[in-house]
Design an enzyme around this catalytic site. Structure first.
Site, PDB file in Angstrom:
ATOM      1  N   LEU A   2      -2.451  -1.866  -4.103  1.00 23.41           N
ATOM      2  CA  LEU A   2      -1.895  -1.107  -5.222  1.00 23.41           C
ATOM      3  C   LEU A   2      -1.781   0.382  -4.897  1.00 23.41           C
ATOM      4  O   LEU A   2      -0.835   1.046  -5.296  1.00 23.41           O
ATOM      5  CB  LEU A   2      -2.768  -1.328  -6.463  1.00 23.41           C
ATOM      6  CG  LEU A   2      -2.065  -1.299  -7.808  1.00 23.41           C
ATOM      7  CD1 LEU A   2      -0.843  -2.184  -7.829  1.00 23.41           C
ATOM      8  CD2 LEU A   2      -3.041  -1.709  -8.909  1.00 23.41           C
ATOM      9  N   CYS A   3      -2.778   0.887  -4.116  1.00 21.66           N
ATOM     10  CA  CYS A   3      -2.734   2.326  -3.823  1.00 21.66           C
ATOM     11  C   CYS A   3      -1.574   2.655  -2.886  1.00 21.66           C
ATOM     12  O   CYS A   3      -0.988   3.734  -2.966  1.00 21.66           O
ATOM     13  CB  CYS A   3      -4.061   2.801  -3.254  1.00 21.66           C
ATOM     14  SG  CYS A   3      -4.856   1.611  -2.191  1.00 21.66           S
ATOM     15  N   THR A   4      -1.211   1.714  -2.007  1.00 17.72           N
ATOM     16  CA  THR A   4      -0.048   1.926  -1.140  1.00 17.72           C
ATOM     17  C   THR A   4       1.216   2.005  -1.993  1.00 17.72           C
ATOM     18  O   THR A   4       2.058   2.886  -1.818  1.00 17.72           O
ATOM     19  CB  THR A   4       0.096   0.742  -0.148  1.00 17.72           C
ATOM     20  OG1 THR A   4      -1.114   0.610   0.574  1.00 17.72           O
ATOM     21  CG2 THR A   4       1.241   0.957   0.798  1.00 17.72           C
TER      22      THR A   4
END
Ligand SMILES: [Zn+2]
Lengths: 182, 437
Positions: free
Chosen positions: B207-209
């Site tokens: 998700l952070c990517t």
């Protein structure tokens, strides 16, 4: 090996059976989640709440950290377990607005086992521990809330103050947080 | 039959009316086999898409006359390149109906019955009506459902599987240039649930990517799908993304392009956007043909016993050259589906739920520690008692004092019991007596 059919074996004609009947047995996802839930071994900072005890696929997890930046706060997560479980991970959202590097303001959570590293051998318990760990060790390397992550990386003292302020219910920059202290 | 012409079945007869070096040890050549295959044997094909069209054509041409086919979808223009039983004029019609019509018209004697429905719309009595179930599905949830259904139809006497209750499942699957075919004898060989780990996991980007460090056009599309859509509700609050709605895909594409420009990423197209949103893996017609042929051959072997069936999982890949191998997928001892041989317990209507729990804890056979019990009443899941979770315990505690008749249990009621002493949730079948003993 067995010989499956004798030549005379005639099957009952089932085509006229009623279409109303749903599957009257529990699905594999259902049986597996029952096992997970019955064997939940919660850390003392966590509790789960089932709004409908007959529906084991939808529930809430409340984490009340007793150490770290978030001590004294109370954070609610919503779990939705689908029929694809445990092939697919449960869908988890944070319902409490929180100032956290790995949780954005919409409640999306960046936890590897919820997405790219999910495996069917993992359980609800693994996710609970994963989430609890996020509150003990927020990880600025995988940010979802980039601003919070930058503050944590550059100024731990300020981060700590911001977390405390957000939990009391206050503004960090232009964002207003709801009070979530116990 | 009148639709037969001389020599129509001579190729099939060569397999079933004489023996050979590869014949099944139990095989007895017989002229009756053809009659069984043509008149008696009832097949169910699940899915009338790329694999389903191939399966239906293959099996009908082999000579299976009584075939039912079930599919919940209607025909889309994009299906026409490989789902060869459909024509442009059929767009919008149910796949099952059109496929059945086509084969019934084209193949003399064919008696294909379509079901424009979900597999979940039918119950056990429907599925019991078939000798063999063949799947051409693209959904794991649907595969697990039919697998669970076939497993739940098994009957045991004194722990011994009754072979009449067994309906074999032949399962085909394709993804691009890769495919597999497998034969499942529920209760005897590895089932779908035993081998859940073999199904590739959904591709999920961190998700952070997606949120901060996109590198691929897919990251940008996922950003819009997961993070932007729920924030902006472009088509109204609570309107979910419909992958077949051009307006939705267009919106997602436009926003993805904005994001891609911001990060200097190229490659966003309408097609890619729809592919990512619907998680489409390009279908390859020839892979479907290979896998359907393998599955149909297995159905023929099972129905006639003329040759030993596949044991039990065949992989196929023709990305570079052709690679294929077969292995025996193993049953899992703690499989949530096929290891659950229902155990019988007997109680009377006036017994209370607490009596059952005490029995599970105290009987020498089970010695459970903290059993959590659920059941199914009139098609709805019901949690009877779960001691370990406070919020459930409080809400279900009163059930302990209720009698089994007050809980609306019937004879044959299935109880699902989870306990730390067992690797999976156990199924108990309740024999309910009306008088105290
Ligand atoms: Zn199994």
């Amino acid at each position: 090996m067995i010989k499956l059919f004798s030549l005379k074996q005639q099957k009952k004609d089932g085509v006229d059976s009623d279409k109303s009947g749903s599957h009257k047995k529990s699905s594999a996802a259902q049986l597996r989640i029952q096992k997970d839930i019955n064997e939940l071994n919660l850390p003392k900072t966590c509790q789960v709440d089932f709004p409908d005890p007959d529906d084991l696929l939808n529930f809430k997890l409340v984490i009340s950290p007793d150490e770290g930046f978030y001590r004294g706060g109370r954070f609610i997560f919503n779990f939705k377990v689908g029929q694809g479980y445990p092939h697919d991970a449960p869908k988890v959202k944070c319902e409490t607005m929180v100032y956290h590097p790995n949780i954005d303001l919409e409640g999306n959570v960046c936890l590897n086992i919820l997405r790219e590293d999910w495996k069917p051998v993992l359980t609800v318990n693994s996710i609970v521990y994963g989430l609890q760990y996020l509150f003990l060790e927020p990880n600025p390397e995988d940010p979802l809330n980039k601003e919070a992550a930058e503050v944590l990386q550059n100024n731990r003292r300020l981060f700590e103050q911001n977390v405390a302020k957000s939990m009391r219910g206050g503004y960090i920059g232009s964002v207003c947080f709801d009070r979530c202290l116990k | 039959m009148s639709c037969d012409w001389p020599g129509r079945w001579c190729h099939v007869q060569k397999f079933i009316e004489r023996t050979g070096p590869f014949a099944h040890p139990d095989f007895e050549p017989s002229s009756e086999s053809l009659g069984f295959l043509q008149e008696t044997c009832k097949l169910l094909i699940i899915g009338a898409g790329g694999l389903g069209c191939e399966l239906l054509k293959d099996l009908a041409l082999i000579g299976f006359k009584n075939i039912d086919i079930i599919d919940m979808d209607t025909i889309d223009v994009s299906n026409l390149n490989r789902q060869f039983l459909f024509r442009p004029k059929d767009v919008g019609r149910p796949k099952a109906d059109v496929a059945a019509d086509f084969i019934n018209t084209r193949i003399p004697g064919a008696n294909v019955t379509p079901h424009y429905a979900k597999i979940q719309d039918y119950d056990e009595s429907f599925y019991r009506g078939f000798h063999i179930v063949v799947c051409g599905l693209d959904s794991i949830v649907a595969r697990r459902w039919i697998n669970g259904m076939l497993v739940s139809m098994l009957q045991y006497e004194d722990g011994e599987l009754q072979q009449e209750s067994l309906v074999p499942m032949v399962d085909g699957g394709t993804e691009g240039f890769k495919g597999n075919a497998r034969v499942i004898l529920p209760g005897m060989t590895a089932c779908v649930e035993c081998t859940l780990d073999l199904y590739p996991p959904q591709v999920n980007f961190p998700l952070c990517t997606i949120a901060h460090t996109p590198r691929l056009p897919e990251h940008c599309i996922e950003y819009v799908r997961i993070l932007l859509w729920p924030k902006e509700h472009p088509f109204g609050e609570d309107v979910p993304i419909d992958g077949d709605e051009p307006k939705h895909i267009q919106w997602i594409m436009d926003k993805s392009l904005e994001r891609a420009n911001e990060f200097n990423i190229s490659g966003i197209t309408y097609r890619l956007t729809q592919g990512v949103v619907k998680r489409i893996i390009p279908a390859v017609a020839s892979t479907n043909a290979v896998i359907a042929a393998a599955c149909s051959t297995e159905v023929f072997k099972l129905a006639t016993s003329c040759t030993v069936p596949l044991n039990n999982y065949m992989n196929f890949n023709d990305t570079e050259g052709i690679y294929t191998y077969t292995f025996e997928a193993e049953r899992k001892e703690d499989c949530m589906a096929c290891s659950k041989i229902p155990k019988s317990i007997t109680f009377s209507e006036s017994d209370k739920l607490q009596d059952i729990i005490t029995y599970l804890q105290e009987s020498a056979e089970y010695q459970m520690k903290s059993p959590g019990l659920t059941t199914n009443i009139k098609g709805k899941n019901k949690t009877l008692y779960m001691p370990t979770i406070k919020s459930i315990e409080e809400k279900t505690r009163e059930n302990l004092k209720k009698t089994l008749s007050e809980l609306e249990f019937v004879n044959g009621q299935e109880l699902y019991v989870a306990d730390p002493t067992t690797p999976m949730t156990l199924t108990f079948k309740l024999s309910l007596g009306s008088n105290m003993e």
